[in-house]
Write a protein that holds these residues in place. Structure first.
Motif, mmCIF file in Angstrom:
data_model
loop_
_atom_site.group_PDB
_atom_site.id
_atom_site.type_symbol
_atom_site.label_atom_id
_atom_site.label_comp_id
_atom_site.label_asym_id
_atom_site.label_seq_id
_atom_site.Cartn_x
_atom_site.Cartn_y
_atom_site.Cartn_z
ATOM 1 N N LEU A 125 2.010 -0.881 0.718
ATOM 2 C CA LEU A 125 0.878 -0.807 1.650
ATOM 3 C C LEU A 125 -0.423 -0.475 0.929
ATOM 4 N N TYR A 126 -0.324 0.373 -0.095
ATOM 5 C CA TYR A 126 -1.531 0.858 -0.755
ATOM 6 C C TYR A 126 -2.276 -0.314 -1.398
ATOM 7 N N ARG A 127 -3.519 -0.493 -1.037
ATOM 8 C CA ARG A 127 -4.316 -1.657 -1.490
ATOM 9 C C ARG A 127 -3.547 -2.960 -1.282
ATOM 10 N N ARG A 128 -2.753 -3.029 -0.241
ATOM 11 C CA ARG A 128 -1.919 -4.202 0.101
ATOM 12 C C ARG A 128 -0.912 -4.543 -0.983
ATOM 13 N N GLY A 129 -0.577 -3.562 -1.778
ATOM 14 C CA GLY A 129 0.519 -3.786 -2.738
ATOM 15 C C GLY A 129 0.116 -3.534 -4.176
ATOM 16 N N ILE A 130 0.690 -2.482 -4.742
ATOM 17 C CA ILE A 130 0.512 -2.222 -6.176
ATOM 18 C C ILE A 130 1.907 -2.171 -6.815
ATOM 19 N N PRO A 131 1.983 -2.382 -8.130
ATOM 20 C CA PRO A 131 3.311 -2.408 -8.766
ATOM 21 C C PRO A 131 3.970 -1.027 -8.820
ATOM 22 N N TYR A 132 5.292 -1.024 -8.860
ATOM 23 C CA TYR A 132 6.011 0.246 -8.992
ATOM 24 C C TYR A 132 7.316 0.030 -9.735
ATOM 25 N N GLU A 184 -1.154 -0.053 -13.716
ATOM 26 C CA GLU A 184 -0.549 1.279 -13.782
ATOM 27 C C GLU A 184 0.525 1.439 -12.707
ATOM 28 N N PRO A 185 1.719 0.882 -12.971
ATOM 29 C CA PRO A 185 2.779 0.974 -11.939
ATOM 30 C C PRO A 185 3.100 2.424 -11.588
ATOM 31 N N VAL A 186 3.323 2.663 -10.316
ATOM 32 C CA VAL A 186 3.770 3.983 -9.860
ATOM 33 C C VAL A 186 5.253 4.114 -10.216
ATOM 34 N N VAL A 187 5.634 5.267 -10.717
ATOM 35 C CA VAL A 187 7.035 5.458 -11.105
ATOM 36 C C VAL A 187 7.736 6.313 -10.043
ATOM 37 N N ALA A 188 8.787 5.778 -9.451
ATOM 38 C CA ALA A 188 9.554 6.493 -8.416
ATOM 39 C C ALA A 188 10.866 6.967 -9.023
ATOM 40 N N ILE A 189 11.097 8.287 -8.975
ATOM 41 C CA ILE A 189 12.317 8.837 -9.577
ATOM 42 C C ILE A 189 13.064 9.635 -8.506
ATOM 43 N N GLY A 190 14.216 9.137 -8.076
ATOM 44 C CA GLY A 190 14.956 9.875 -7.052
ATOM 45 C C GLY A 190 16.063 9.050 -6.430
ATOM 46 N N GLY A 191 16.569 9.563 -5.310
ATOM 47 C CA GLY A 191 17.628 8.870 -4.584
ATOM 48 C C GLY A 191 17.051 7.753 -3.724
ATOM 49 N N GLY A 192 17.913 7.173 -2.877
ATOM 50 C CA GLY A 192 17.507 6.027 -2.062
ATOM 51 C C GLY A 192 16.348 6.348 -1.130
ATOM 52 N N VAL A 193 16.317 7.569 -0.604
ATOM 53 C CA VAL A 193 15.243 7.920 0.318
ATOM 54 C C VAL A 193 13.899 7.870 -0.422
ATOM 55 N N LEU A 194 13.840 8.498 -1.573
ATOM 56 C CA LEU A 194 12.581 8.514 -2.324
ATOM 57 C C LEU A 194 12.173 7.090 -2.749
ATOM 58 N N LEU A 195 13.132 6.298 -3.217
ATOM 59 C CA LEU A 195 12.797 4.937 -3.664
ATOM 60 C C LEU A 195 12.264 4.103 -2.496
#
Ligand code: NAD
Length: 390
Positions: free
Chosen positions: A141-148, A121-132
């Protein structure tokens, strides 16, 4: 005693040496996609449902820039509702001043409460450079790395922050001082988001286009020379020039990043425009935006290049004209202070392991590295910066 291979495998190996020593050797493959697409929230667009995977992803944790949520949130929710995707949405107000560990923790808490699965279940990041950068950092970092998944909505993010694998937060009074390399599953680039971006933000993003063109792509420079005003005016919504410009920029970036993803080589031509700018930008915050500082650094570096015979006067004048048409600043008092610029270069040298490794244009569209820029050269170029039109 001879080394004894206990377990050789394609992705890792274990060797015993001497009586009580073991060596683990592992490599990790990195593979991700970057795609230019149109109409990401059109009901018939499959990209966000797939999230770069073979199977549809029917539960998604989304982190969206609060401003982007105001503008596109309704469309986004209708898209997900149409496809029956269960979503947990965190709408986050972000800025360079709050791009920090606290913001990354807010995202981590969201991932925890959404109960995202570790792999599918990749996390979806929607935004500018700061948010990405923030979501990439938290996902790494979360669980030493999850997909996004990266969905850039701002100019700079579209052809820069979304394209590589670096993540970061500001810390210790320095930009991006804590960070990681964490590749997304996919980056989905939809330029229609640029239709709502403020003009100054567009110009800011164009600073990175200028950088890439001057150091790497005569074709991109040529297009920017002819069309920057139109691109700004239409907010990159024309169907011919804008996709080509974005495509050239993204491919140019990827050509430089792909063979050197972890920056083992510190001679990087994409660091052009990032030699003097980082310290200047930090000291000038919030007066100068990142791409504006980069563009001033580009101009300053072009002047250094001209003094060494790498660029003609005429080339520097062309760069100045393009900057004007992008509505980028041609002057800033910090770029006229030799002492500060020397301090900035010294700081950058630490980042480049003690050497200048200064990328300079060798004619428009080509790059060479130098290590012998001295105080006199900096002083002369700084004086010229005070006469920006010359
Ligand atoms: N990881 C990388 O490789 C990389 C590369 C380049 C830049 N960056 C980082 O990116 C950041 C700069 O990114 P940025 O310039 O996108 O700034 P940003 O993320 O702060 O966005 C600027 C403003 O634009 C707004 N915005 C975003 N999309 C919009 C839209 N479609 N319509 C209207 N407003 C919108 C945001 O809400 C924000 O107020 C810096 O922190 C820099 O370090 C990272």
């Amino acid at each position: 005693m001879n080394d004894r291979v206990i377990w050789p495998a394609s992705m890792g190996a274990l060797t015993r040496f001497e009586a009580h020593g073991w060596r683990v050797h592992a490599t990790q493959e990195v593979s991700y996609e970057v795609r230019q697409i149109d109409g990401i929230f059109s009901l018939d667009s499959p990209e966000l449902i797939a999230c770069g995977r073979a199977q549809p992803c029917l539960r998604q944790a989304i982190v969206i820039d609060a401003r982007v949520d105001q503008l596109y949130g309704e469309e986004m929710r209708a898209y997900y509702a149409h496809h029956g995707v269960e979503v947990s949405i965190l709408s986050l107000s972000v800025s360079e001043e709050t791009k920090d560990l606290d913001a990354a923790m807010t995202i981590a808490r969201h991932l925890e409460s959404a109960g995202v699965l570790r792999r599918s279940e990749p996390v979806v990041a929607i935004g500018g450079g700061v948010l990405l950068d923030l979501v990439g950092f938290a996902a790494g970092l979360y669980r030493r790395g999850i997909p996004y998944v990266k969905v850039p909505t701002n100019a700079m993010a579209l052809w820069d922050a979304a394209v590589g694998i670096k993540t970061a937060v500001n810390a210790l009074d320095r930009r991006n001082r804590l960070g990681s390399y964490h590749a997304p599953t996919v980056a989905l680039l939809d330029r229609s988001f640029l239709s709502t971006v403020e003009s100054r933000e567009l110009s800011n993003g164009m600073g990175e286009l200028l950088k890439l063109a001057v150091i790497k792509s005569p074709r991109l420079f040529d297009l920017l020379e002819r069309h920057s005003e139109m691109l700004l005016l239409t907010r990159f919504q024309d169907g011919i020039v804008a996709p080509e410009v974005i495509g050239l920029a993204v491919e140019g970036m990827l050509e430089e990043l792909a063979p050197n993803l972890w920056e083992l080589t510190l001679d990087r031509c994409v660091d052009f425009g990032h030699s003097f700018a980082p310290l200047v930008e930090m000291k000038a915050l919030p007066e100068l935006l990142h791409g504006e500082a980069v563009a001033l650094d580009v101009l300053f570096s072009c002047r250094l290049a001209r003094a060494r015979g790498l660029l003609a006067d005429q080339d520097v004048r062309r760069v100045v004209r393009v900057m004007k048409s992008m509505q980028l600043p041609l002057r800033h008092r910090f770029f006229e202070q030799p002492g500060l610029l020397q301090e900035a270069l010294a700081d950058t040298m630490r980042h480049r392991d003690g050497r200048q490794r200064l990328p300079l244009p060798d004619g428009i569209g080509a790059c060479r590295f130098v290590n012998d820029v001295d105080a006199d050269a900096i002083r002369i170029a700084a004086e010229e910066m005070a006469h920006a039109d010359a």
